[in-house]
Design a protein around this motif. Structure first.
Motif, PDB file in Angstrom:
ATOM      1  N   ASP A 138       5.199  -2.327  -6.971  1.00  0.00           N
ATOM      2  CA  ASP A 138       5.903  -2.838  -5.789  1.00  0.00           C
ATOM      3  C   ASP A 138       7.416  -2.821  -6.005  1.00  0.00           C
ATOM      4  O   ASP A 138       8.196  -2.641  -5.063  1.00  0.00           O
ATOM      5  N   SER A 143      12.260  -1.371   3.097  1.00  0.00           N
ATOM      6  CA  SER A 143      12.125  -2.734   2.579  1.00  0.00           C
ATOM      7  C   SER A 143      13.181  -3.616   3.229  1.00  0.00           C
ATOM      8  O   SER A 143      14.387  -3.311   3.168  1.00  0.00           O
ATOM      9  N   ARG A 144      12.739  -4.742   3.821  1.00  0.00           N
ATOM     10  CA  ARG A 144      13.703  -5.654   4.437  1.00  0.00           C
ATOM     11  C   ARG A 144      14.611  -6.274   3.381  1.00  0.00           C
ATOM     12  O   ARG A 144      15.772  -6.554   3.627  1.00  0.00           O
TER      13      ARG A 144
HETATM   14  O1  LIG Z   1       6.379  -6.299   0.042  1.00  0.00           O
HETATM   15  C1  LIG Z   1       6.586  -5.285   0.665  1.00  0.00           C
HETATM   16  C2  LIG Z   1       5.952  -4.001   0.319  1.00  0.00           C
HETATM   17  O2  LIG Z   1       5.055  -4.118  -0.729  1.00  0.00           O
HETATM   18  C3  LIG Z   1       7.511  -5.293   1.805  1.00  0.00           C
HETATM   19  O3  LIG Z   1       8.799  -5.433   1.313  1.00  0.00           O
HETATM   20  P1  LIG Z   1       9.940  -6.087   2.197  1.00  0.00           P
HETATM   21  O4  LIG Z   1       9.485  -7.493   2.511  1.00  0.00           O
HETATM   22  O5  LIG Z   1      11.153  -6.022   1.365  1.00  0.00           O
HETATM   23  O6  LIG Z   1      10.034  -5.259   3.443  1.00  0.00           O
END
Ligand SMILES: O=C(CO)COP(=O)(O)O
Ligand SMILES: NC(=O)C1=CN([C@@H]2O[C@H](COP(=O)(O)OP(=O)(O)OC[C@H]3O[C@@H](n4cnc5c(N)ncnc54)[C@H](O)[C@@H]3O)[C@@H](O)[C@H]2O)C=CC1
Length: 330
Positions: A241, A251-252
């Protein structure tokens, strides 16, 4: 062997909706609780979640409700509420003995609790499991190949739930390392912010690779001190991850970091967010937990200070680069 066929999902954000769609795609009934009335209405009327997962067409067998009591008859519940709001929602869950599968990634402020700790406290007397790994919601909803860790204390429970969640394109790997799965998911969010900062500030790919490696060393130090297995941290819920979210603006957390790296104010970036960047909440919590345990986590510390607006990117980078040279290792 127990089989679960009547799933409920608690939380109608991107990840809850994607998991519900995964389970409903072949026409199985899935009940999803969402907090927003417009999300409930749109899922039931249009089979879409325009707020949190706008591009996914949802199965008609996925139905939504705004009443948690409607999930009482489900034989397993996936809980997908962001960590800062999780305790309040768990307290309202209908009583029962259906397993709870915790899918959120973070550590609660004040209590230092992971999602499974809160579930054990507020919804005892049933199996608890953790689902965590490299899984962008929009890709899972689109049926793209995905692998993930499913951890429960009891190996038989882990295998049963992993089997029930598995689909041809979705492979859960069973594990009994619950704490390792929780720590991997919580810390990778913080490190994704750090990698976004490096990207936004134009510091280059060498710096990003260094952050991933040294960030993984932090995750490993913290995890081993709390009893996690090194294999879990090097697996899907940890390194897997970390790689996903440290290398993509999908990814946020990474995207939040990019804004910080470009010099935008943390407070502005955090204001009016509808979606979560869990690392912003977890960074000060993990930093405080590590301090209390005497664990060195300089990158996590830097992210916590940047998110709090206590330092600037150039200062934080200078502080990291001027640390005493040391031998490589954990
Ligand atoms: O956990 C995630 C993918 O495994 C999503 O990541 P984000 O919350 O940073 O978008
Ligand atoms: N989106 C993804 O790709 C993935 C997300 N996760 C994790 O899943 C968890 C949920 O994230 P997403 O579904 O992405 O959320 P999201 O960012 O898409 O949506 C925000 C969610 O927060 C909820 N919310 C906001 N205020 C609330 C309140 N006061 N009380 C209760 N709920 C409130 C909203 O109802 C919505 O469900 C997070 O811990 C995240 O780290 C894990 C894997 C993948």
């Amino acid at each position: 062997m127990t089989s679960y066929s009547n799933f409920g999902v608690v939380g109608g954000g991107a990840w809850g909706t994607a998991l519900a769609q995964l389970l409903a795609a072949e026409g199985a009934p899935v009940r999803l609780w969402a907090r927003e009335a417009d999300v409930v209405a749109a899922i039931n009327a249009d089979h879409r979640n325009p707020l949190f997962l706008p591009d996914a067409a949802l199965s008609p067998s996925l139905t939504a409700t705004g009443d948690l009591a409607d999930l009482a008859a489900c034989d397993a519940l996936l809980v997908v509420v962001p960590v800062p709001f999780l305790r309040a929602v768990l307290a309202e869950l209908p009583a029962g003995d259906a397993p709870l599968i915790l899918c959120s990634k973070g550590m609660e402020a004040g209590s230092f609790a992971f999602p499974i700790d809160m579930a054990r406290e507020l919804a005892p007397g049933r199996p608890h499991a953790v689902l965590s790994g490299p899984t962008f919601a929009h890709e899972v909803a689109a049926g793209l190949p995905t692998a993930i860790t499913l951890a429960a204390d009891d190996a038989a429970v882990a295998v049963d739930i992993a089997r029930a969640l598995a689909r041809p394109h979705f492979r859960p790997y069973a594990s009994t390392d619950v704490i390792g799965a929780e720590i991997g998911g919580a810390i990778k969010n913080i490190l994704a912010i750090a990698c976004g900062i490096v990207d936004g500030a134009g510091l280059g790919l060498n710096a990003r690779a260094a952050l991933i490696s040294r960030g993984f060393a932090e995750m490993t130090r913290f995890g081993l001190a709390r009893g996690a297995a090194a294999e879990t941290l090097a697996g899907l819920a940890g390194l897997g991850d970390l790689v996903l979210t440290c290398t993509s603006a999908n990814s946020r957390n990474f995207a939040l970091g990019q804004g910080l790296g470009r010099g935008e104010a943390a407070a502005t970036l955090m204001a009016d967010r509808r979606t979560v960047a869990e690392g912003a909440f977890s960074a000060p919590v993990v930093a405080a937990a590590a301090h209390a345990d005497g664990i060195d986590m300089p990158i996590t510390d830097a992210v916590a200070r940047l998110v709090a607006g206590e330092t600037r990117v150039a200062e934080a980078v200078q502080a990291l680069l001027s640390r005493p040279l040391r031998t490589e290792g954990r």
